[in-house]
Design a protein around this motif. Structure first.
Motif, short mmCIF file in Angstrom:
data_model
loop_
_atom_site.label_atom_id
_atom_site.label_comp_id
_atom_site.label_asym_id
_atom_site.label_seq_id
_atom_site.Cartn_x
_atom_site.Cartn_y
_atom_site.Cartn_z
N ARG A 1 27.40 89.72 37.97
CA ARG A 1 25.95 89.74 37.81
C ARG A 1 25.25 89.11 39.01
O ARG A 1 24.20 89.59 39.45
N CYS A 2 25.82 88.04 39.54
CA CYS A 2 25.22 87.40 40.72
C CYS A 2 25.29 88.32 41.93
O CYS A 2 24.32 88.45 42.70
N VAL A 3 26.44 89.00 42.13
CA VAL A 3 26.58 89.95 43.25
C VAL A 3 25.62 91.10 43.08
O VAL A 3 24.96 91.54 44.05
N SER A 4 25.49 91.62 41.85
CA SER A 4 24.57 92.72 41.59
C SER A 4 23.13 92.31 41.86
O SER A 4 22.36 93.04 42.48
N SER A 5 22.76 91.11 41.40
CA SER A 5 21.41 90.61 41.66
C SER A 5 21.18 90.41 43.15
O SER A 5 20.09 90.68 43.67
N HIS A 6 22.22 89.94 43.87
CA HIS A 6 22.11 89.72 45.31
C HIS A 6 21.87 91.04 46.04
O HIS A 6 21.02 91.13 46.94
N MET A 7 22.62 92.10 45.64
CA MET A 7 22.47 93.41 46.30
C MET A 7 21.09 94.00 46.02
O MET A 7 20.44 94.55 46.92
N CYS A 8 20.63 93.89 44.76
CA CYS A 8 19.29 94.39 44.43
C CYS A 8 18.23 93.63 45.19
O CYS A 8 17.23 94.21 45.67
#
Length: 581
Positions: free
Chosen positions: A561-568
């Motif tokens: 979730r943190c990686v996904s939020s970072h990419m977004c």
């Protein structure tokens, strides 16, 4: 090397002592880190827990014999004050408080006497056992309990719980004596479990029944109890042992095609309307709070006189008949700790203990918050456990705090638990003098009194609030409600606890990860999805993980979730830098 020694020798003596102290401190800290002491063992923690429960104020010991004697005496006094709170507040008790407690206790007794008889019939016991339960447990709680407002005695939900679970083991009609003995044994186990919970500070076990689960369970139990009262309200002789809605309604419709007595229905509904009307008046005019409190007793007196004068019992009106006169008989010899039903009695006692504690602590804390004092849950468990153990030895079944009677006690202006003592004495006098007058009391009146107390158990606005706040909590509420309604009391409890556990596990494994932004003009950071006006910090991604536990079970999910939020976040940053096309 020689120069270092020369500098050291040339230092003043005070600096050398300071350096030696610092070196010693560093050596000691290194020793603590490298050779850390063993943590306290399980036995030490258990003993410490018991000491803190028994000696709440602690005790200091000294090597001197005189000081040690004083410390021992102080420890005994602390123990007695912790076990019997009446010793603390009793020293400042005044006559003005007693006057208020006397009026509240008499008002409470006028409601407790008819309700206790009705709840005993709900538990498939003889009427006097409800009155017994309103004598000994309130007296014990008055000595050991810390709530000032709570009213102790039999309650509808626990009575239903006992009747629905124990009648699956022993038939109360075919073998009434064995059924009564099992009820007393269950009461002893319930009190033992409650005492152990308080002594070892295991109050967190009660929290597994969440507020949402309690709302659903109470609502379902109220409807089931109401359907059970159709037996007395319609004068039905044969009624199913199952408590689910389908079985009860089938039995009612079958009985309507056979012989039943409309006079029971007319008499019960008439006084039910009277009780509800007095409650409406009491809510409109707070000065008439005593009117709905004495309405059940007035209903009993008037209906008994009507049946006696008109001889309605000869025309199909079912009456209570004999109520045994006298004080609580000793029942220690009736407890069964051997045989085939001991395991089932312990299981039912555990369930009854948890349900009774949940209701009592919820009631006590709600009124304590109004008066502005703190209620210790562990002390309440010890008091509840001891009173139920004593109750099982004196012909009482499981007692706990009643919300309806506590509300009456609070409205009547009670100051302390002396109102419980007054109520118990009034019930005791009625057992000695008034039982013969209750011979012609109609069963339909007892059913109407129980029905009048049920609306307070159904909290529709709170269920709607739970739905708005947390859908998973509402699922636990609905599971408990429909489990009790269409299954049994046990199924409803299991459904509620299972869904609550599932929510805890789900929140631990898959915690929500929220992006945060700063509210304009403040230093407050909030969820950007909930607060669209929140401003993101350029070049910085701020997230909040809604979990108090980060471990191997949720590590991968949180990282994804943190990686996904970072990419977004970077994608939106690049789009913002490009500007509109």
């Amino acid at each position: 090397m020689h120069s270092l020694q020369t500098e050291t020798l040339s230092m003043p003596m005070e600096q050398q002592q300071q350096l030696n102290i610092e070196d010693g401190s560093r050596t000691q800290r290194a020793e603590w880190v490298l050779n850390s002491p063993e943590p306290p063992g399980l036995c030490h923690e258990i003993v410490s827990s018991i000491k803190s429960a028994v000696f709440p104020n602690g005790s200091k010991h000294s090597s001197s014999s005189t000081k040690q004697t004083r410390s021992t005496a102080a420890g005994v006094v602390s123990f007695l004050h912790g076990l019997f709170p009446i010793l603390t507040w009793g020293r400042n008790y005044k006559a003005t408080k007693f006057r208020n407690d006397l009026m509240a206790g008499l008002t409470l007794a006028s409601l407790s006497i008819p309700q206790s008889i009705g709840y005993a019939t709900l538990a498939n016991l003889e009427p006097q056992y409800g009155l017994y339960t309103s004598v000994v447990p309130p007296l014990i709680y008055a000595l050991m309990g810390s709530s000032r407002e709570i009213a102790i005695g039999p309650v509808a939900v626990v009575s239903l719980l006992l009747s629905s679970m124990i009648q699956n083991v022993v038939d109360p009609v075919a073998n009434a004596v064995a059924y009564r003995k099992l009820v007393l044994t269950v009461t002893f186990f319930a009190g033992t479990f409650q005492f152990i919970f308080g002594l070892f500070r295991l109050g967190f076990l009660v929290d597994f029944l969440s507020h949402a689960a309690i709302v659903g369970f109470m609502g379902g139990a109220a409807i089931v109890i109401g359907l059970q009262q159709l037996k007395g309200l319609l004068g039905i002789s044969h009624f199913p042992t199952k408590t689910d809605v389908v079985s009860v309604l089938e039995a009612v419709f079958r009985s309507l095609h056979h012989q039943w007595y409309p006079l029971n229905f007319v008499l019960g509904c008439s006084f039910l309307i009277f009780i509800l009307f007095t409650r409406f008046i009491g809510r409109r005019n707070k000065k008439l709070f005593w009117l709905p409190a004495i309405a059940p007793l007035i209903s009993v007196v008037l209906s008994t006189a009507i049946v006696f004068l008109t001889k309605a019992d000869e025309h199909g009106v079912k009456i209570v008949k004999h109520i045994k006169r006298g004080l609580n008989p000793i029942s220690a010899h009736e407890l069964q700790f051997s045989g085939q039903h001991v395991g089932q009695a312990a299981k039912i006692g555990l369930v009854s203990a948890i349900v009774a504690l949940t209701e009592a602590i919820a009631v006590g804390r709600s009124f304590a918050s109004i008066r502005g004092y703190h209620l210790d849950g562990n002390k309440e468990m010890v008091a509840m456990g001891f009173m139920n153990i004593a109750g099982s030895l004196t012909s009482c079944y499981v007692a706990t705090g009643s919300f309806s009677r506590t509300a009456v006690n609070f409205s009547a202006g009670c100051e302390t638990v002396v109102s419980n003592i007054v109520m118990a004495i009034a019930v005791l006098i009625s057992l000695e003098l008034l039982t013969r007058l209750l011979y012609f009391t109609p069963i339909a009146i007892l059913a109407s009194i129980i029905l009048s107390a049920l609306p307070g158990l159904i909290d529709i606005p709170e269920a709607y609030h739970i739905w708005k706040v947390d859908k998973m909590d509402f699922l636990a509420c609905a599971g408990a409600f429909f489990g009790v309604l269409f299954g049994s009391v046990e199924i409803g409890l299991v459904a509620a606890v299972t869904i609550s556990f599932a929510k805890i596990i789900l929140n631990s494994i898959r915690p929500s990860v929220e992006g945060l932004g700063k509210l304009p003009g403040t230093n407050i950071f909030c969820d950007i999805n909930q607060y669209p006006m929140a401003i993101k910090t350029p070049g910085i991604l701020i997230v909040r993980i809604n979990s108090g536990l980060l471990c191997f079970a949720n590590a991968n999910f949180v990282r994804e979730r943190c990686v996904s939020s970072h990419m977004c976040f970077h994608k939106r940053e690049r789009e913002r830098e490009r500007g509109p096309v």
